[in-house]
Design an enzyme around this catalytic site. Structure first.
Site, mmCIF file in Angstrom:
data_model
loop_
_atom_site.group_PDB
_atom_site.id
_atom_site.type_symbol
_atom_site.label_atom_id
_atom_site.label_comp_id
_atom_site.label_asym_id
_atom_site.label_seq_id
_atom_site.Cartn_x
_atom_site.Cartn_y
_atom_site.Cartn_z
ATOM 1 N N ARG A 56 -3.111 3.615 11.056
ATOM 2 C CA ARG A 56 -2.967 2.547 10.056
ATOM 3 C C ARG A 56 -4.207 1.645 10.026
ATOM 4 N NH1 ARG A 56 2.378 0.884 8.078
ATOM 5 N NH2 ARG A 56 3.424 2.885 7.949
ATOM 6 N N ASN A 87 3.549 -8.088 6.516
ATOM 7 C CA ASN A 87 2.497 -7.087 6.675
ATOM 8 C C ASN A 87 1.564 -7.440 7.814
ATOM 9 O OD1 ASN A 87 3.664 -5.969 4.486
ATOM 10 N ND2 ASN A 87 2.063 -6.564 3.038
ATOM 11 N N VAL A 88 1.054 -6.394 8.449
ATOM 12 C CA VAL A 88 0.119 -6.609 9.543
ATOM 13 C C VAL A 88 -1.319 -6.397 9.066
ATOM 14 C CG1 VAL A 88 1.824 -6.122 11.322
ATOM 15 C CG2 VAL A 88 0.462 -4.234 10.398
ATOM 16 N N HIS A 104 4.923 -10.509 11.540
ATOM 17 C CA HIS A 104 5.034 -9.333 12.415
ATOM 18 C C HIS A 104 3.727 -8.957 13.107
ATOM 19 C CE1 HIS A 104 8.769 -8.025 9.887
ATOM 20 N NE2 HIS A 104 9.044 -8.980 10.752
ATOM 21 N N GLY A 170 7.607 -6.601 -2.898
ATOM 22 C CA GLY A 170 7.351 -5.346 -2.197
ATOM 23 C C GLY A 170 7.951 -5.247 -0.812
ATOM 24 N N SER A 172 11.745 -4.096 1.274
ATOM 25 C CA SER A 172 13.098 -3.550 1.141
ATOM 26 C C SER A 172 14.147 -4.568 1.596
ATOM 27 C CB SER A 172 13.221 -2.259 1.952
ATOM 28 O OG SER A 172 12.825 -2.495 3.292
HETATM 29 N N1 APR Z 1 4.656 -2.567 -5.527
HETATM 30 C C1 APR Z 1 5.715 -3.286 -5.080
HETATM 31 N N2 APR Z 1 6.647 -2.800 -4.239
HETATM 32 C C2 APR Z 1 6.505 -1.523 -3.847
HETATM 33 C C3 APR Z 1 5.428 -0.699 -4.262
HETATM 34 C C4 APR Z 1 4.482 -1.279 -5.151
HETATM 35 N N3 APR Z 1 3.429 -0.587 -5.602
HETATM 36 N N4 APR Z 1 5.573 0.523 -3.687
HETATM 37 C C5 APR Z 1 6.679 0.459 -2.926
HETATM 38 N N5 APR Z 1 7.247 -0.762 -3.018
HETATM 39 C C6 APR Z 1 8.437 -1.298 -2.359
HETATM 40 C C7 APR Z 1 9.535 -0.308 -2.053
HETATM 41 O O1 APR Z 1 10.383 -0.161 -3.193
HETATM 42 C C8 APR Z 1 10.246 -0.982 -0.897
HETATM 43 O O2 APR Z 1 11.295 -1.837 -1.344
HETATM 44 O O3 APR Z 1 8.030 -1.799 -1.106
HETATM 45 C C9 APR Z 1 9.154 -1.839 -0.248
HETATM 46 C C10 APR Z 1 8.699 -1.354 1.098
HETATM 47 O O4 APR Z 1 9.759 -1.460 1.996
HETATM 48 P P1 APR Z 1 9.571 -1.120 3.545
HETATM 49 O O5 APR Z 1 8.810 0.156 3.695
HETATM 50 O O6 APR Z 1 10.898 -1.217 4.170
HETATM 51 O O7 APR Z 1 8.587 -2.277 4.054
HETATM 52 P P2 APR Z 1 8.942 -3.760 4.480
HETATM 53 O O8 APR Z 1 10.099 -4.287 3.719
HETATM 54 O O9 APR Z 1 7.670 -4.512 4.445
HETATM 55 O O10 APR Z 1 9.378 -3.545 5.985
HETATM 56 C C11 APR Z 1 9.671 -4.654 6.775
HETATM 57 O O11 APR Z 1 9.831 -3.292 8.738
HETATM 58 O O12 APR Z 1 8.956 -1.489 9.922
HETATM 59 C C12 APR Z 1 9.042 -2.860 9.840
HETATM 60 O O13 APR Z 1 7.672 -4.488 10.781
HETATM 61 C C13 APR Z 1 7.709 -3.540 9.748
HETATM 62 O O14 APR Z 1 7.034 -5.428 8.429
HETATM 63 C C14 APR Z 1 7.763 -4.216 8.395
HETATM 64 C C15 APR Z 1 9.235 -4.439 8.188
#
Ligand code: APR
Length: 227
Positions: A56, A87-88, A104, A170, A172
């Protein structure tokens, strides 16, 4: 000046080429990311953990901020903008945002495994087993792993309470305590959720914008600057 508090997740950096956590069904080399990003994995399979973050970090050194990051900088023309990011990566900072709180941890930093106050900037992508802190202990990624406390959460809660507008971009919204921040905002303030897969999981936001960050955030920012 009114305050906009923005909670961002991996999705805002997706268009910069950084993988989200839960795409590919949340798998990396056939491991669940929750299993790799954990103290247990660090104890039992440290090289695997190093590889995950090195991969990463290597990408991050060539990634660039995208239109979503830059739009949040532009928003500072009219508002005090406080970003709370899960985000990191450092793409908000590199775009030019003034207030960024990392919940994080940070990929471009390493820290001592005996003294958590010893934190080092990494100006290279690779962290190796055998890289030591000044006290002679192994360096680990400066990341909050699953099952570890989130030291910045209190500050993030105080920031969320200040919001006159709240944006979720962005993410989940499945990882706590980050996802709980929505519960601390003042009742009834305008709330926006920009994510192609946005649902009302973010606490019944008033405005769901089912767009990629690179499209949805600049549009929302223009709207807020013109109102
Ligand atoms: N623009 C906006 N959102 C997007 C895009 C985009 N181009 N592409 C994907 N997404 C959305 C997806 O629909 C999803 O809802 O980004 C989200 C990513 O979700 P995760 O992968 O679960 O990431 P996140 O919510 O940041 O995870 C939280 O989990 O693994 C740990 O510590 C890590 O900080 C992270 C935390």
């Amino acid at each position: 000046m009114e305050t906009v508090v923005v909670l961002t997740g991996a999705g805002i950096s997706a268009e910069s080429g950084c993988n989200t956590f839960r795409d590919n069904n949340g798998l990396w080399r056939n491991h669940r990311v929750e299993e790799v990003a954990s103290p247990y994995a660090w104890q039992h399979t440290p090289q695997l953990v190093m590889d995950f973050y090195n991969e990463r970090r290597k990408k991050l050194f060539t990634a660039q901020p995208n239109a979503g990051h830059y739009a949040l900088v532009k928003l500072e023309l009219k508002y005090r903008v406080a970003i709370i990011t899960q985000n990191v990566d450092d793409l908000h900072e590199r775009a030019g945002s003034s207030h960024v709180l990392h919940l994080h941890g940070e990929l471009k930093k390493a820290r001592s495994t005996v003294d958590p106050t010893l934190i080092y900037e990494l100006n290279r992508w690779e962290l190796k087993l055998g890289d030591l802190c000044e006290k002679g202990s192994q360096l680990r990624p400066h990341i909050v792993w699953f099952g570890e406390p989130v030291p910045m959460i209190e500050q993030a809660i105080e920031t969320a309470k200040q919001a006159d507008y709240f944006m979720v971009i962005g993410t989940s919204m499945v990882v706590y305590p980050a996802a709980s921040l929505i519960h601390y905002i003042k009742k009834g303030i305008p709330t926006y959720y920009v994510d192609p897969n946005a649902t009302s999981k973010a606490g019944n936001p008033l405005h769901i914008i089912k767009e990629k960050a690179g499209v949805g955030v600049p549009r929302l920012v223009e709207q807020m600057l013109n109102q």
